[in-house]
Motif scaffolding. Structure first.
Motif, mmCIF file in Angstrom:
data_model
loop_
_atom_site.group_PDB
_atom_site.id
_atom_site.type_symbol
_atom_site.label_atom_id
_atom_site.label_comp_id
_atom_site.label_asym_id
_atom_site.label_seq_id
_atom_site.Cartn_x
_atom_site.Cartn_y
_atom_site.Cartn_z
ATOM 1 N N GLN A 86 74.098 57.991 33.825
ATOM 2 C CA GLN A 86 72.851 57.259 34.034
ATOM 3 C C GLN A 86 72.586 57.052 35.524
ATOM 4 O O GLN A 86 71.454 57.188 35.988
ATOM 5 N N ILE A 87 73.628 56.724 36.268
ATOM 6 C CA ILE A 87 73.478 56.538 37.717
ATOM 7 C C ILE A 87 73.057 57.844 38.366
ATOM 8 O O ILE A 87 72.167 57.870 39.226
ATOM 9 N N MET A 111 76.422 50.305 34.364
ATOM 10 C CA MET A 111 75.686 51.531 34.167
ATOM 11 C C MET A 111 76.681 52.692 34.132
ATOM 12 O O MET A 111 77.592 52.749 34.947
ATOM 13 N N LEU A 159 66.204 61.023 40.097
ATOM 14 C CA LEU A 159 64.813 60.638 39.900
ATOM 15 C C LEU A 159 64.276 59.894 41.120
ATOM 16 O O LEU A 159 63.176 60.170 41.604
ATOM 17 N N VAL A 160 65.064 58.976 41.620
ATOM 18 C CA VAL A 160 64.654 58.190 42.783
ATOM 19 C C VAL A 160 64.513 59.088 44.013
ATOM 20 O O VAL A 160 63.542 58.983 44.764
ATOM 21 N N ALA A 218 71.446 60.405 36.983
ATOM 22 C CA ALA A 218 70.064 60.715 36.604
ATOM 23 C C ALA A 218 69.079 59.827 37.357
ATOM 24 O O ALA A 218 68.048 60.305 37.858
ATOM 25 N N LEU A 219 69.388 58.547 37.452
ATOM 26 C CA LEU A 219 68.528 57.625 38.182
ATOM 27 C C LEU A 219 68.463 57.996 39.660
ATOM 28 O O LEU A 219 67.388 57.982 40.269
ATOM 29 N N SER A 220 69.599 58.366 40.233
ATOM 30 C CA SER A 220 69.631 58.760 41.649
ATOM 31 C C SER A 220 68.760 59.976 41.896
ATOM 32 O O SER A 220 68.013 60.040 42.879
#
Length: 166
Positions: free
Chosen positions: A5-6, A1, A12-13, A8-10
């Motif tokens: 991306q990491i 990843m 969001l989470v 953005a995902l972090s």
């Protein structure tokens, strides 16, 4: 990843975690603890926690990140309202202070990231996952512990709509 991306995902989470913490839920909820541990393992498994070019400095920064994550998790746990309903079930809900503590912990994490960059350390996306996982897990453990302090509190999860906020 990819690092973006990491990140953005972090974000969001963490937004989902904060949202859940601001809602009434059983104080013994293990979901956030498990989720925090999964994030931590994913961060460690992702590798690159330490900047190999500056091994001592890299380890020191990671140690500071771990200490900050645990400290902010404890601070936020302290700001969460915990009570027992008439049926003896312990409940929790984040407060405005909880939200403020989240913002401060996020700002502190960014400041540490910037300080590491100023010292010549390279960005380690996995460290963000470890920080997020540890801070969420620490808060979950301490809120559950506070819920258990109520004498006679039952640990049978009840439906959130049954909870009475006092």
């Amino acid at each position: 990843m990819e690092p973006l991306q990491i990140a953005a995902l972090s974000l969001l989470v963490l937004a989902l975690v904060v949202y859940r913490q601001m809602r009434t839920r059983p104080a013994r909820s293990r979901g956030l603890l498990v989720f925090g541990l999964v994030l931590t393992v994913a961060g460690v498994y992702g590798g690159g926690l330490f900047d190999t070019g500056f091994s001592v400095l890299g380890v020191a920064v990671v140690a500071v990140e771990v200490a900050m994550a645990l400290a902010f998790g404890a601070l936020r746990a302290w700001t969460v309202r915990v009570w027992r309903d008439a049926d003896g079930v312990a409940w929790s809900r984040g407060t405005g202070w909880t939200l403020l503590a989240w913002l401060v912990s996020f700002a502190a994490r960014l400041a540490l990231f910037a300080a590491g960059g100023a010292l010549g350390l390279t960005y380690r996306p996995a460290a963000a996952l470890v920080f997020a996982g540890l801070t969420v897990a620490a808060q979950a453990v301490l809120v559950a512990r506070r819920g258990r302090t109520f004498a006679g509190a039952e640990w049978v999860p009840a439906a959130p709509q049954v909870a009475r906020d006092r």
